[in-house]
Design a protein around this motif. Sequence first.
Motif, PDB file in Angstrom:
ATOM      1  N   UNK A 199       0.800  -1.126  -0.080  1.00  0.00           N
ATOM      2  CA  UNK A 199       0.151  -0.056   0.131  1.00  0.00           C
ATOM      3  C   UNK A 199       0.721   1.274   0.081  1.00  0.00           C
ATOM      4  N   UNK A 200       1.810   1.234  -0.778  1.00  0.00           N
ATOM      5  CA  UNK A 200       2.778   2.591  -1.057  1.00  0.00           C
ATOM      6  C   UNK A 200       2.094   3.991  -1.431  1.00  0.00           C
ATOM      7  N   UNK A 201       0.822   3.938  -2.071  1.00  0.00           N
ATOM      8  CA  UNK A 201       0.065   4.822  -2.226  1.00  0.00           C
ATOM      9  C   UNK A 201       0.450   5.664  -3.642  1.00  0.00           C
ATOM     10  N   UNK A 202      -0.185   6.320  -4.292  1.00  0.00           N
ATOM     11  CA  UNK A 202       0.036   7.011  -5.686  1.00  0.00           C
ATOM     12  C   UNK A 202      -0.703   8.303  -5.739  1.00  0.00           C
ATOM     13  N   UNK A 203       0.404   9.152  -6.393  1.00  0.00           N
ATOM     14  CA  UNK A 203       0.061  10.572  -6.556  1.00  0.00           C
ATOM     15  C   UNK A 203      -0.714  10.546  -8.268  1.00  0.00           C
ATOM     16  N   UNK A 204      -1.811  10.967  -8.234  1.00  0.00           N
ATOM     17  CA  UNK A 204      -2.597  10.768  -9.404  1.00  0.00           C
ATOM     18  C   UNK A 204      -2.444  12.284  -9.909  1.00  0.00           C
ATOM     19  N   UNK A 205      -2.094  12.243 -11.270  1.00  0.00           N
ATOM     20  CA  UNK A 205      -1.503  13.483 -12.132  1.00  0.00           C
ATOM     21  C   UNK A 205      -2.220  13.847 -13.283  1.00  0.00           C
ATOM     22  N   UNK A 242      11.294  -2.438  -4.088  1.00  0.00           N
ATOM     23  CA  UNK A 242      11.708  -1.317  -5.053  1.00  0.00           C
ATOM     24  C   UNK A 242      10.950  -1.618  -6.287  1.00  0.00           C
ATOM     25  N   UNK A 243       9.930  -0.396  -6.604  1.00  0.00           N
ATOM     26  CA  UNK A 243       9.178  -0.742  -7.914  1.00  0.00           C
ATOM     27  C   UNK A 243       9.796  -0.091  -9.075  1.00  0.00           C
ATOM     28  N   UNK A 244       9.835  -0.912 -10.015  1.00  0.00           N
ATOM     29  CA  UNK A 244      10.753  -0.306 -11.449  1.00  0.00           C
ATOM     30  C   UNK A 244       9.441  -0.614 -12.522  1.00  0.00           C
ATOM     31  N   UNK A 245       9.538   0.280 -13.264  1.00  0.00           N
ATOM     32  CA  UNK A 245       8.732   0.226 -14.622  1.00  0.00           C
ATOM     33  C   UNK A 245       7.128   0.773 -14.266  1.00  0.00           C
ATOM     34  N   UNK A 286       5.894   6.003  -2.677  1.00  0.00           N
ATOM     35  CA  UNK A 286       7.097   5.483  -2.147  1.00  0.00           C
ATOM     36  C   UNK A 286       7.625   4.461  -3.067  1.00  0.00           C
ATOM     37  N   UNK A 287       8.322   4.605  -4.155  1.00  0.00           N
ATOM     38  CA  UNK A 287       8.815   3.908  -5.056  1.00  0.00           C
ATOM     39  C   UNK A 287       9.889   2.838  -4.547  1.00  0.00           C
TER      40      UNK A 287
END
Length: 494
Positions: free
Chosen positions: A225-231, A325-328, A318-319
Amino acid sequence: MQTVRKVVILGGGTSGWIAAALLKKVLGATIDIVLVESDSIGTIGVGEATIPPIRLLNSVLGINEAEFLRETKATIKLAIKFDNWRVPGEGYFHTFGAPGKSLAFCQFHHLWKRARQLGDTTSLWEYDLNYLCARDGKFAPITAKDTILELPYAFHFDAGLYAQYLRKLSEQWGVQRIEGLVNDVMQHPNGDIKNLVLDGGREVSGDLFIDCSGFRGLLIQQKLGAGYDDWSHWLPCDRAVAVPSERFDKTLPYTRAIAHSAGWQWRIPLQHRNGNGLVYSSSHYTEQQAADLLLGNLDSKALADPKFIQFKTGRRRKQWHRNVVSVGLSSGFLEPLESTSIHLIQSAVVRLLQLFPHQGIVSSQVAEYNRQSQLEFEQIRDFIILHYHVNQRTDSQFWRDMQQMTVPDSLQRKIQIFAANGSLFREQNDLFLESSWLQVMMGQGIMPKDYHPIANSFTEQKLKEMLAQFRAIKQQPLSKLPSHDEFLQKVCAQ
Protein backbone atom coordinates in the motif's frame (compact mmCIF):
# COMPACT_ATOMS: atom_id res chain seq x y z
CA MET A 1 20.41 -5.73 9.83
CA GLN A 2 20.52 -8.57 7.34
CA THR A 3 23.03 -8.74 4.51
CA VAL A 4 21.31 -8.48 1.15
CA ARG A 5 22.43 -11.58 -0.68
CA LYS A 6 19.38 -12.55 -2.72
CA VAL A 7 17.30 -10.32 -4.97
CA VAL A 8 13.95 -11.53 -6.28
CA ILE A 9 12.50 -9.78 -9.32
CA LEU A 10 8.77 -10.23 -9.84
CA GLY A 11 7.89 -9.88 -13.50
CA GLY A 12 9.85 -10.05 -16.73
CA GLY A 13 9.31 -7.89 -19.77
CA THR A 14 11.57 -4.93 -20.45
CA SER A 15 11.67 -3.73 -16.84
CA GLY A 16 12.35 -7.10 -15.25
CA TRP A 17 15.11 -8.12 -17.63
CA ILE A 18 16.81 -4.71 -17.60
CA ALA A 19 16.88 -4.96 -13.80
CA ALA A 20 18.20 -8.52 -13.87
CA ALA A 21 20.86 -7.87 -16.50
CA LEU A 22 22.20 -4.64 -15.02
CA LEU A 23 22.25 -5.83 -11.40
CA LYS A 24 23.96 -9.08 -12.32
CA LYS A 25 26.47 -7.44 -14.66
CA VAL A 26 27.52 -4.86 -12.07
CA LEU A 27 27.26 -6.83 -8.82
CA GLY A 28 28.24 -10.22 -10.22
CA ALA A 29 28.69 -13.04 -7.75
CA THR A 30 28.09 -10.80 -4.71
CA ILE A 31 24.34 -11.39 -5.07
CA ASP A 32 22.00 -14.09 -6.33
CA ILE A 33 19.20 -12.96 -8.63
CA VAL A 34 15.98 -14.85 -9.25
CA LEU A 35 13.37 -13.60 -11.71
CA VAL A 36 9.82 -14.91 -11.44
CA GLU A 37 7.54 -14.52 -14.43
CA SER A 38 4.75 -16.30 -16.22
CA ASP A 39 4.40 -16.70 -19.96
CA SER A 40 0.63 -16.48 -19.46
CA ILE A 41 0.88 -12.81 -18.42
CA GLY A 42 1.42 -10.47 -21.34
CA THR A 43 3.64 -7.38 -21.24
CA ILE A 44 2.80 -3.83 -22.32
CA GLY A 45 5.29 -2.73 -24.97
CA VAL A 46 4.89 1.06 -24.88
CA GLY A 47 8.62 1.74 -24.97
CA GLU A 48 9.79 1.15 -28.50
CA ALA A 49 11.38 4.62 -28.78
CA THR A 50 14.27 5.61 -26.54
CA ILE A 51 16.59 8.49 -25.68
CA PRO A 52 20.43 8.58 -25.82
CA PRO A 53 21.17 7.20 -22.30
CA ILE A 54 20.09 3.77 -23.61
CA ARG A 55 23.47 3.63 -25.32
CA LEU A 56 25.22 3.90 -21.94
CA LEU A 57 23.09 1.05 -20.59
CA ASN A 58 24.01 -1.16 -23.55
CA SER A 59 27.66 -0.21 -23.16
CA VAL A 60 27.72 -1.17 -19.47
CA LEU A 61 26.12 -4.48 -20.38
CA GLY A 62 28.85 -5.03 -22.97
CA ILE A 63 26.38 -5.20 -25.85
CA ASN A 64 27.79 -4.89 -29.35
CA GLU A 65 25.75 -2.24 -31.17
CA ALA A 66 25.59 -4.10 -34.48
CA GLU A 67 24.37 -7.24 -32.72
CA PHE A 68 21.84 -5.17 -30.78
CA LEU A 69 20.48 -3.61 -33.98
CA ARG A 70 20.07 -7.06 -35.53
CA GLU A 71 18.58 -8.77 -32.48
CA THR A 72 15.98 -6.09 -31.72
CA LYS A 73 15.14 -5.00 -35.30
CA ALA A 74 16.26 -1.53 -34.25
CA THR A 75 16.53 1.70 -36.20
CA ILE A 76 18.23 4.98 -35.36
CA LYS A 77 16.41 7.82 -33.63
CA LEU A 78 17.75 11.38 -33.96
CA ALA A 79 14.66 13.33 -32.95
CA ILE A 80 10.90 13.48 -32.46
CA LYS A 81 8.78 15.41 -34.94
CA PHE A 82 5.74 17.06 -33.37
CA ASP A 83 2.89 17.69 -35.79
CA ASN A 84 -0.22 19.81 -35.00
CA TRP A 85 0.84 20.60 -31.42
CA ARG A 86 0.93 24.38 -31.61
CA VAL A 87 -1.72 24.66 -34.33
CA PRO A 88 -3.06 22.12 -36.86
CA GLY A 89 -0.95 21.84 -39.98
CA GLU A 90 2.31 22.97 -38.35
CA GLY A 91 5.23 20.90 -37.09
CA TYR A 92 8.60 21.17 -35.38
CA PHE A 93 11.43 18.89 -34.26
CA HIS A 94 12.76 18.12 -30.80
CA THR A 95 16.18 16.69 -31.59
CA PHE A 96 18.85 15.16 -29.39
CA GLY A 97 21.27 17.79 -30.64
CA ALA A 98 21.66 21.51 -30.04
CA PRO A 99 21.60 24.44 -32.46
CA GLY A 100 24.78 26.34 -33.27
CA LYS A 101 27.43 26.67 -30.60
CA SER A 102 26.97 28.53 -27.32
CA LEU A 103 29.35 31.06 -25.79
CA ALA A 104 30.59 30.87 -22.21
CA PHE A 105 27.72 32.86 -20.70
CA CYS A 106 25.42 33.18 -23.67
CA GLN A 107 23.53 30.32 -25.28
CA PHE A 108 23.38 30.24 -29.07
CA HIS A 109 19.70 31.13 -29.36
CA HIS A 110 20.42 34.62 -27.98
CA LEU A 111 22.69 35.27 -30.98
CA TRP A 112 20.03 33.87 -33.27
CA LYS A 113 17.34 36.02 -31.63
CA ARG A 114 19.35 39.20 -32.19
CA ALA A 115 19.95 38.20 -35.82
CA ARG A 116 16.21 37.69 -36.26
CA GLN A 117 15.56 41.21 -35.03
CA LEU A 118 18.08 42.41 -37.61
CA GLY A 119 16.13 40.71 -40.38
CA ASP A 120 17.66 37.22 -40.58
CA THR A 121 15.04 34.63 -41.62
CA THR A 122 16.87 31.34 -41.01
CA SER A 123 15.18 28.79 -38.77
CA LEU A 124 16.77 27.86 -35.45
CA TRP A 125 16.81 24.23 -36.60
CA GLU A 126 19.01 25.00 -39.61
CA TYR A 127 21.90 25.18 -37.12
CA ASP A 128 21.16 21.69 -35.69
CA LEU A 129 23.01 18.72 -37.21
CA ASN A 130 20.51 16.22 -35.79
CA TYR A 131 17.70 18.07 -37.55
CA LEU A 132 19.58 18.24 -40.84
CA CYS A 133 20.29 14.49 -40.78
CA ALA A 134 16.70 13.68 -39.76
CA ARG A 135 15.35 15.90 -42.54
CA ASP A 136 17.58 14.27 -45.17
CA GLY A 137 17.20 10.72 -43.80
CA LYS A 138 20.93 10.28 -43.23
CA PHE A 139 22.96 8.71 -40.45
CA ALA A 140 26.30 7.29 -39.41
CA PRO A 141 28.08 7.77 -36.08
CA ILE A 142 30.29 10.86 -36.15
CA THR A 143 33.55 11.06 -34.23
CA ALA A 144 34.68 14.68 -34.21
CA LYS A 145 36.86 16.63 -31.80
CA ASP A 146 34.69 19.73 -32.12
CA THR A 147 31.49 19.42 -30.06
CA ILE A 148 29.64 21.43 -32.71
CA LEU A 149 29.60 18.25 -34.82
CA GLU A 150 28.22 15.93 -32.15
CA LEU A 151 25.37 13.75 -33.37
CA PRO A 152 23.64 12.22 -30.31
CA TYR A 153 21.32 9.35 -31.11
CA ALA A 154 19.12 6.68 -29.62
CA PHE A 155 17.07 3.82 -31.03
CA HIS A 156 13.66 2.60 -31.99
CA PHE A 157 13.44 -1.12 -31.24
CA ASP A 158 11.04 -3.96 -30.56
CA ALA A 159 10.73 -3.97 -26.78
CA GLY A 160 9.69 -7.64 -26.73
CA LEU A 161 12.80 -8.65 -28.67
CA TYR A 162 14.96 -6.49 -26.38
CA ALA A 163 13.57 -8.27 -23.32
CA GLN A 164 14.30 -11.65 -24.94
CA TYR A 165 17.84 -10.54 -25.76
CA LEU A 166 18.47 -9.36 -22.18
CA ARG A 167 16.99 -12.57 -20.81
CA LYS A 168 19.47 -14.60 -22.87
CA LEU A 169 22.38 -12.53 -21.54
CA SER A 170 21.10 -12.57 -17.95
CA GLU A 171 20.73 -16.34 -17.85
CA GLN A 172 24.24 -16.73 -19.30
CA TRP A 173 25.51 -14.58 -16.43
CA GLY A 174 23.74 -16.68 -13.79
CA VAL A 175 20.30 -15.16 -13.29
CA GLN A 176 17.78 -17.87 -12.42
CA ARG A 177 14.39 -17.64 -14.10
CA ILE A 178 11.38 -19.32 -12.50
CA GLU A 179 8.19 -19.81 -14.48
CA GLY A 180 5.07 -19.43 -12.36
CA LEU A 181 2.14 -17.38 -11.18
CA VAL A 182 2.12 -15.79 -7.72
CA ASN A 183 -0.74 -17.13 -5.60
CA ASP A 184 0.22 -15.43 -2.33
CA VAL A 185 2.79 -13.11 -0.77
CA MET A 186 4.07 -13.81 2.76
CA GLN A 187 5.41 -11.12 5.09
CA HIS A 188 7.75 -10.98 8.06
CA PRO A 189 6.26 -9.76 11.37
CA ASN A 190 7.75 -6.29 10.68
CA GLY A 191 5.85 -6.03 7.37
CA ASP A 192 8.73 -6.76 4.98
CA ILE A 193 8.12 -9.25 2.18
CA LYS A 194 9.32 -12.72 3.13
CA ASN A 195 8.55 -14.84 0.09
CA LEU A 196 6.36 -15.36 -2.95
CA VAL A 197 4.12 -18.42 -3.00
CA LEU A 198 3.71 -19.69 -6.55
CA ASP A 199 1.08 -21.92 -8.07
CA GLY A 200 1.88 -25.44 -7.01
CA GLY A 201 3.02 -24.24 -3.58
CA ARG A 202 6.64 -23.41 -4.39
CA GLU A 203 8.04 -20.58 -2.25
CA VAL A 204 10.62 -18.05 -3.46
CA SER A 205 12.27 -16.13 -0.63
CA GLY A 206 14.55 -13.12 -0.86
CA ASP A 207 16.20 -10.26 1.00
CA LEU A 208 15.25 -7.55 -1.50
CA PHE A 209 12.34 -7.66 -3.94
CA ILE A 210 11.99 -5.70 -7.18
CA ASP A 211 8.39 -5.25 -8.29
CA CYS A 212 8.14 -5.34 -12.08
CA SER A 213 4.55 -6.56 -12.08
CA GLY A 214 3.28 -3.65 -14.17
CA PHE A 215 0.26 -1.53 -13.35
CA ARG A 216 -0.87 -4.15 -10.81
CA GLY A 217 1.95 -3.28 -8.43
CA LEU A 218 1.44 -6.66 -6.79
CA LEU A 219 4.05 -6.10 -4.07
CA ILE A 220 4.51 -2.31 -3.80
CA GLN A 221 0.79 -1.48 -3.81
CA GLN A 222 -1.44 -4.52 -3.35
CA LYS A 223 0.64 -5.86 -0.46
CA LEU A 224 2.45 -2.80 0.96
CA GLY A 225 0.00 0.00 0.00
CA ALA A 226 2.69 2.52 -0.96
CA GLY A 227 0.10 4.97 -2.38
CA TYR A 228 -0.15 6.84 -5.68
CA ASP A 229 0.02 10.50 -6.69
CA ASP A 230 -2.58 11.03 -9.44
CA TRP A 231 -1.50 13.62 -12.04
CA SER A 232 -4.46 13.23 -14.39
CA HIS A 233 -5.60 16.80 -13.64
CA TRP A 234 -2.48 17.92 -15.54
CA LEU A 235 -2.29 15.05 -18.03
CA PRO A 236 -5.87 13.86 -18.63
CA CYS A 237 -5.14 11.26 -21.30
CA ASP A 238 -5.87 7.89 -19.67
CA ARG A 239 -6.04 5.39 -22.52
CA ALA A 240 -3.95 4.16 -25.42
CA VAL A 241 -4.66 1.96 -28.40
CA ALA A 242 -1.77 0.40 -30.30
CA VAL A 243 -1.38 -1.52 -33.55
CA PRO A 244 1.62 -2.60 -35.67
CA SER A 245 1.68 -1.93 -39.40
CA GLU A 246 3.83 -2.79 -42.40
CA ARG A 247 7.20 -1.05 -42.64
CA PHE A 248 7.85 1.77 -45.08
CA ASP A 249 10.23 1.52 -48.01
CA LYS A 250 12.21 4.40 -46.52
CA THR A 251 12.94 4.24 -42.78
CA LEU A 252 12.80 7.62 -41.09
CA PRO A 253 15.44 8.23 -38.39
CA TYR A 254 12.96 9.92 -36.05
CA THR A 255 9.72 9.35 -34.16
CA ARG A 256 6.54 11.19 -35.06
CA ALA A 257 4.04 12.50 -32.48
CA ILE A 258 0.90 13.73 -34.24
CA ALA A 259 -1.64 15.67 -32.19
CA HIS A 260 -5.36 15.02 -32.73
CA SER A 261 -8.40 16.69 -31.19
CA ALA A 262 -8.05 14.93 -27.81
CA GLY A 263 -4.71 13.16 -27.72
CA TRP A 264 -1.81 12.23 -29.99
CA GLN A 265 -0.59 9.46 -32.25
CA TRP A 266 2.86 7.90 -32.35
CA ARG A 267 4.63 6.47 -35.36
CA ILE A 268 7.82 4.49 -34.69
CA PRO A 269 9.79 2.94 -37.57
CA LEU A 270 11.43 -0.46 -37.03
CA GLN A 271 13.30 -2.70 -39.45
CA HIS A 272 10.43 -5.19 -39.75
CA ARG A 273 7.34 -3.07 -39.06
CA ASN A 274 6.04 0.24 -37.79
CA GLY A 275 4.79 0.80 -34.26
CA ASN A 276 1.63 2.93 -34.08
CA GLY A 277 -0.57 4.08 -31.25
CA LEU A 278 -2.97 6.71 -30.05
CA VAL A 279 -2.83 8.19 -26.54
CA TYR A 280 -6.21 9.74 -25.76
CA SER A 281 -8.71 10.92 -23.18
CA SER A 282 -11.62 8.54 -22.54
CA SER A 283 -13.72 11.59 -21.67
CA HIS A 284 -13.48 12.66 -25.32
CA TYR A 285 -13.19 9.43 -27.35
CA THR A 286 -14.88 6.07 -27.02
CA GLU A 287 -12.75 2.98 -27.66
CA GLN A 288 -14.34 2.62 -31.08
CA GLN A 289 -13.70 6.26 -31.97
CA ALA A 290 -10.07 5.95 -30.86
CA ALA A 291 -9.54 2.76 -32.87
CA ASP A 292 -11.19 4.26 -35.96
CA LEU A 293 -9.05 7.41 -35.64
CA LEU A 294 -5.83 5.41 -35.35
CA LEU A 295 -6.63 2.96 -38.12
CA GLY A 296 -7.76 5.78 -40.36
CA ASN A 297 -4.43 7.56 -39.96
CA LEU A 298 -1.99 4.71 -40.62
CA ASP A 299 0.43 5.14 -43.50
CA SER A 300 0.72 1.39 -44.06
CA LYS A 301 -1.45 -1.73 -43.68
CA ALA A 302 -2.26 -2.85 -40.12
CA LEU A 303 -0.76 -6.20 -39.11
CA ALA A 304 -2.98 -6.97 -36.11
CA ASP A 305 -6.11 -5.92 -34.30
CA PRO A 306 -5.89 -2.81 -32.07
CA LYS A 307 -4.80 -3.42 -28.47
CA PHE A 308 -6.18 -1.18 -25.70
CA ILE A 309 -4.33 -0.04 -22.59
CA GLN A 310 -5.71 1.81 -19.56
CA PHE A 311 -3.49 3.92 -17.30
CA LYS A 312 -3.52 6.69 -14.74
CA THR A 313 -0.71 9.22 -15.08
CA GLY A 314 1.22 9.69 -11.84
CA ARG A 315 3.79 8.08 -9.60
CA ARG A 316 4.03 5.72 -6.66
CA ARG A 317 4.43 7.81 -3.50
CA LYS A 318 7.08 5.46 -2.15
CA GLN A 319 8.87 3.86 -5.05
CA TRP A 320 11.06 2.03 -2.53
CA HIS A 321 9.02 0.85 0.46
CA ARG A 322 10.35 -1.57 3.09
CA ASN A 323 12.29 -4.23 1.15
CA VAL A 324 10.49 -3.66 -2.17
CA VAL A 325 11.66 -1.40 -5.01
CA SER A 326 9.17 -0.70 -7.78
CA VAL A 327 10.55 -0.50 -11.31
CA GLY A 328 8.71 0.20 -14.54
CA LEU A 329 4.94 0.59 -14.63
CA SER A 330 4.59 -0.47 -10.98
CA SER A 331 6.48 2.73 -10.02
CA GLY A 332 4.27 5.10 -12.01
CA PHE A 333 3.31 6.07 -15.53
CA LEU A 334 4.11 9.03 -17.75
CA GLU A 335 2.74 8.87 -21.26
CA PRO A 336 5.49 8.09 -23.80
CA LEU A 337 5.40 11.50 -25.49
CA GLU A 338 9.14 12.01 -24.94
CA SER A 339 10.11 8.32 -25.01
CA THR A 340 11.03 8.21 -21.31
CA SER A 341 9.42 4.86 -20.38
CA ILE A 342 12.50 2.69 -20.83
CA HIS A 343 14.78 5.40 -19.46
CA LEU A 344 12.78 5.48 -16.20
CA ILE A 345 13.40 1.74 -15.88
CA GLN A 346 17.10 2.24 -16.52
CA SER A 347 17.46 5.15 -14.07
CA ALA A 348 15.52 3.30 -11.35
CA VAL A 349 17.93 0.37 -11.52
CA VAL A 350 20.99 2.64 -11.71
CA ARG A 351 19.72 4.53 -8.66
CA LEU A 352 19.26 1.24 -6.82
CA LEU A 353 22.82 0.25 -7.70
CA GLN A 354 24.14 3.55 -6.36
CA LEU A 355 22.24 3.06 -3.09
CA PHE A 356 22.36 -0.72 -2.97
CA PRO A 357 22.05 -2.01 0.61
CA HIS A 358 24.92 -4.08 1.91
CA GLN A 359 24.57 -5.01 5.56
CA GLY A 360 20.85 -4.36 5.48
CA ILE A 361 18.36 -1.78 4.26
CA VAL A 362 18.89 1.62 5.88
CA SER A 363 16.05 4.16 6.11
CA SER A 364 18.27 7.03 4.94
CA GLN A 365 19.09 5.12 1.74
CA VAL A 366 15.42 4.46 1.08
CA ALA A 367 14.54 8.12 1.70
CA GLU A 368 17.23 9.35 -0.69
CA TYR A 369 16.13 6.89 -3.38
CA ASN A 370 12.56 8.11 -3.06
CA ARG A 371 13.61 11.77 -3.08
CA GLN A 372 15.57 11.37 -6.29
CA SER A 373 12.82 9.29 -7.90
CA GLN A 374 10.18 11.88 -7.09
CA LEU A 375 12.30 14.70 -8.49
CA GLU A 376 12.97 12.79 -11.71
CA PHE A 377 9.30 11.99 -12.26
CA GLU A 378 8.24 15.58 -11.54
CA GLN A 379 10.80 17.07 -13.94
CA ILE A 380 9.71 14.76 -16.76
CA ARG A 381 6.07 15.47 -15.88
CA ASP A 382 6.66 19.21 -16.27
CA PHE A 383 8.31 18.74 -19.65
CA ILE A 384 5.37 16.69 -20.94
CA ILE A 385 2.82 19.19 -19.58
CA LEU A 386 4.68 21.94 -21.48
CA HIS A 387 3.74 20.34 -24.81
CA TYR A 388 0.06 20.39 -23.92
CA HIS A 389 -0.22 23.67 -22.04
CA VAL A 390 1.61 25.95 -24.46
CA ASN A 391 -0.61 25.45 -27.49
CA GLN A 392 -2.61 27.86 -29.63
CA ARG A 393 -5.24 25.43 -30.90
CA THR A 394 -8.87 26.55 -30.88
CA ASP A 395 -10.39 23.56 -32.70
CA SER A 396 -11.41 21.48 -29.65
CA GLN A 397 -12.36 21.89 -26.00
CA PHE A 398 -9.56 19.52 -25.00
CA TRP A 399 -6.84 21.87 -26.25
CA ARG A 400 -8.58 24.97 -24.91
CA ASP A 401 -8.71 23.30 -21.48
CA MET A 402 -5.00 22.54 -21.69
CA GLN A 403 -4.28 26.22 -22.33
CA GLN A 404 -6.34 27.34 -19.32
CA MET A 405 -5.18 24.81 -16.72
CA THR A 406 -3.01 25.79 -13.77
CA VAL A 407 0.39 24.13 -14.20
CA PRO A 408 2.97 23.28 -11.50
CA ASP A 409 4.85 26.33 -10.18
CA SER A 410 8.15 24.78 -11.29
CA LEU A 411 6.97 24.77 -14.91
CA GLN A 412 5.29 28.17 -14.79
CA ARG A 413 8.47 29.78 -13.54
CA LYS A 414 10.53 28.23 -16.35
CA ILE A 415 8.06 29.41 -19.01
CA GLN A 416 7.93 32.97 -17.66
CA ILE A 417 11.71 33.34 -17.47
CA PHE A 418 12.22 32.06 -21.00
CA ALA A 419 9.41 34.19 -22.45
CA ALA A 420 10.94 37.32 -20.89
CA ASN A 421 14.53 37.11 -22.09
CA GLY A 422 15.27 33.61 -23.37
CA SER A 423 16.97 32.43 -20.17
CA LEU A 424 17.08 28.66 -19.64
CA PHE A 425 18.46 26.89 -16.60
CA ARG A 426 18.77 23.14 -16.27
CA GLU A 427 17.56 21.91 -12.92
CA GLN A 428 19.83 19.53 -11.02
CA ASN A 429 19.67 16.07 -12.58
CA ASP A 430 16.97 17.15 -15.06
CA LEU A 431 16.88 14.55 -17.80
CA PHE A 432 16.27 17.21 -20.45
CA LEU A 433 19.02 19.66 -21.39
CA GLU A 434 18.50 23.36 -22.08
CA SER A 435 18.42 22.59 -25.82
CA SER A 436 15.41 20.32 -25.31
CA TRP A 437 13.44 22.95 -23.40
CA LEU A 438 14.46 25.50 -26.03
CA GLN A 439 13.21 23.47 -28.98
CA VAL A 440 9.84 22.62 -27.43
CA MET A 441 9.19 26.16 -26.18
CA MET A 442 10.15 27.65 -29.55
CA GLY A 443 8.26 24.96 -31.43
CA GLN A 444 5.15 25.62 -29.35
CA GLY A 445 5.36 29.30 -30.24
CA ILE A 446 7.08 30.98 -27.28
CA MET A 447 9.39 33.63 -28.74
CA PRO A 448 11.45 35.44 -26.07
CA LYS A 449 10.85 39.18 -25.91
CA ASP A 450 14.55 39.89 -25.34
CA TYR A 451 18.00 38.31 -25.59
CA HIS A 452 21.19 38.34 -23.52
CA PRO A 453 23.28 41.54 -23.85
CA ILE A 454 26.39 39.52 -24.73
CA ALA A 455 24.80 39.06 -28.16
CA ASN A 456 25.40 42.81 -28.69
CA SER A 457 29.17 42.31 -28.32
CA PHE A 458 29.42 41.61 -32.04
CA THR A 459 28.90 43.99 -34.91
CA GLU A 460 26.02 43.19 -37.21
CA GLN A 461 28.44 42.03 -39.90
CA LYS A 462 30.40 39.83 -37.49
CA LEU A 463 27.17 38.27 -36.19
CA LYS A 464 26.08 37.41 -39.74
CA GLU A 465 29.47 35.87 -40.46
CA MET A 466 29.37 33.77 -37.28
CA LEU A 467 25.93 32.39 -38.01
CA ALA A 468 26.84 31.64 -41.63
CA GLN A 469 29.94 29.81 -40.42
CA PHE A 470 27.92 27.74 -37.95
CA ARG A 471 25.46 26.76 -40.69
CA ALA A 472 28.31 25.80 -43.02
CA ILE A 473 29.99 23.63 -40.36
CA LYS A 474 26.75 21.83 -39.58
CA GLN A 475 26.19 21.15 -43.29
CA GLN A 476 29.65 19.67 -43.89
CA PRO A 477 28.98 16.04 -42.83
CA LEU A 478 25.76 15.64 -44.84
CA SER A 479 27.36 14.89 -48.20
CA LYS A 480 29.52 12.17 -46.66
CA LEU A 481 26.85 10.38 -44.62
CA PRO A 482 24.97 7.36 -45.96
CA SER A 483 21.21 7.17 -45.89
CA HIS A 484 19.66 5.73 -42.73
CA ASP A 485 18.69 2.53 -44.57
CA GLU A 486 22.14 2.15 -46.12
CA PHE A 487 23.68 2.42 -42.65
CA LEU A 488 21.32 -0.20 -41.22
CA GLN A 489 21.90 -2.61 -44.09
CA LYS A 490 25.67 -2.31 -43.77
CA VAL A 491 25.79 -2.67 -39.97
CA CYS A 492 23.28 -5.50 -39.77
CA ALA A 493 25.18 -7.42 -42.47
CA GLN A 494 28.36 -7.42 -40.40
